[in-house]
Design an enzyme around this catalytic site. Structure first.
Site, PDB file in Angstrom:
ATOM      1  CG  ASP A  26      -2.017   1.004   1.283  1.00 49.11           C
ATOM      2  OD1 ASP A  26      -2.435   1.171   0.310  1.00 49.11           O
ATOM      3  OD2 ASP A  26      -2.090   1.736   2.394  1.00 49.11           O
ATOM      4  CG  ASP A  28      -1.509   8.223   2.311  1.00 46.20           C
ATOM      5  OD1 ASP A  28      -0.920   9.343   2.158  1.00 46.20           O
ATOM      6  OD2 ASP A  28      -2.314   8.518   3.384  1.00 46.20           O
TER       7      ASP A  28
END
Length: 344
Positions: A26, A28
């Site tokens: 992932d 952020d």
């Protein structure tokens, strides 16, 4: 990974970057926050890559194109090509292409990331419900998406045009705080039409399928900071996961996690890719669960923690006590005092 009920984080005798061939990361809260690299991310990823691990970046944000995301990561000191980026726009475009004819028109409610992904699949983006679309697709379009775009989607959906969404994350982080995400926009069209979209993004299977198709991973490790997207997505895909504590998940949420939100491993940040993971011993009897110098037990109404040592070891022991006590549910025992001892 077994799909049985996980009752503790697992240990690993070798660095995770050696135990798995591909990290599905992932962005952020894991690699960057507010546009800047998270501490230790650049060096950790460089070392994992140099050791032979493939790095792929998986995002539910359908606004930016893979080229744009790759450029941003490269500027941060993480050399990345567009082929290393997988977006929910790509996942939903594939989902649509499997259900409409080649060259079909698709009404786009969103940004450039969606349009590029649709063209990649041989579909034609259009702007109006009157353009005879074969499908409607909705993805995050940024803070300036006009209200009238939701009306276009509603017109088409009410006419019976199949409706797709890149993802349904209700919020998205911004430099000023938490803003409404694509899920909030999807709710507008759902309320107006009473319809339900087909959704592609994390934590649903189409997104995981897209990452495997594009990376060719055989032993993937999902790395994320969110239980309800990253970790649940790994669970749905039947693969292992590493939760890092640099994003939105805190200790209390982790202890209360139901089975589909329980990560395989827990670590502070991306340095966890470069190390093994400690074993947790004990079976929940009177001796409790032990990790490092800590012992955790489940009392009548709260979790207890004794000992000392690394805070993460204490958290791992607490996870074992909480998840074992909860079984297939969510642990309701008070872990506040124990977490306070760890500074978490």
């Amino acid at each position: 990974m077994s799909q049985g009920v996980r009752t503790r984080p697992e240990g690993s005798g070798q660095p995770l970057s050696e135990a798995y061939d591909t990290a599905l990361l992932d962005l952020d809260g894991v690699v960057y926050a507010g546009g800047s690299a998270i501490a230790h991310a650049v060096d950790s990823l460089a070392r994992a890559r140099s050791g032979g691990m493939r790095l792929a970046y998986v995002t539910n944000n359908a606004l930016r194109t893979p080229d744009t995301v790759a450029g941003h990561l490269t500027e941060l000191g993480i050399p990345t090509g567009a082929d290393d980026v997988i977006t929910s726009a790509q996942a939903v475009a594939r989902l649509i292409s499997e259900q409409v004819p080649a060259g079909a028109r698709v009404l786009v409610i969103g940004g450039e990331g969606l349009r590029v992904a649709l063209r990649e699949r041989g579909l034609v983006p259009v702007e109006s419900a009157d353009d005879d679309p074969a499908a409607v697709v909705q993805g995050f379009g940024g803070p300036d998406l006009p209200w009238g775009r939701f009306a276009e989607a509603s017109y088409a959906v009410r006419r019976g045009v199949p409706w797709f969404a890149s993802n349904t994350d209700l919020t998205i982080p911004s430099g000023r705080g938490i803003a409404p995400g694509n899920g909030a926009a999807v709710e507008v069209v759902r309320i107006a039409t009473g319809a339900e979209p087909q959704v592609a993004g994390k934590p649903l299977p189409p997104m995981h399928r897209e990452t495997i198709i594009r990376t060719g991973a055989e032993r993937p490790l999902v790395v994320g900071d969110r239980l309800d997207t990253d970790i649940e997505g790994a669970f749905n895909g039947g693969v292992d996961s590493l939760l890092v504590l640099t994003g939105v998940t805190d200790g209390a949420q982790l202890l209360a996690a139901p089975p589909h939100h329980r990560p395989t491993y827990v670590d502070a940040d991306l340095r966890g890719l470069l190390t093994g993971q400690p074993e947790i011993t004990g079976d929940g009897d009177g001796a409790g669960f032990r990790c490092g110098g800590w012992t955790a037990t489940a009392g009548a109404d709260r979790l207890e923690l004794t000992g000392d040592g690394e805070a993460l070891d204490g958290l791992r022991a607490l996870c074992a006590a909480a998840w074992t006590a909860a079984g297939e549910g969510s642990c309701a025992l008070d872990g506040g005092k124990a977490l306070a001892r760890l500074g978490l």
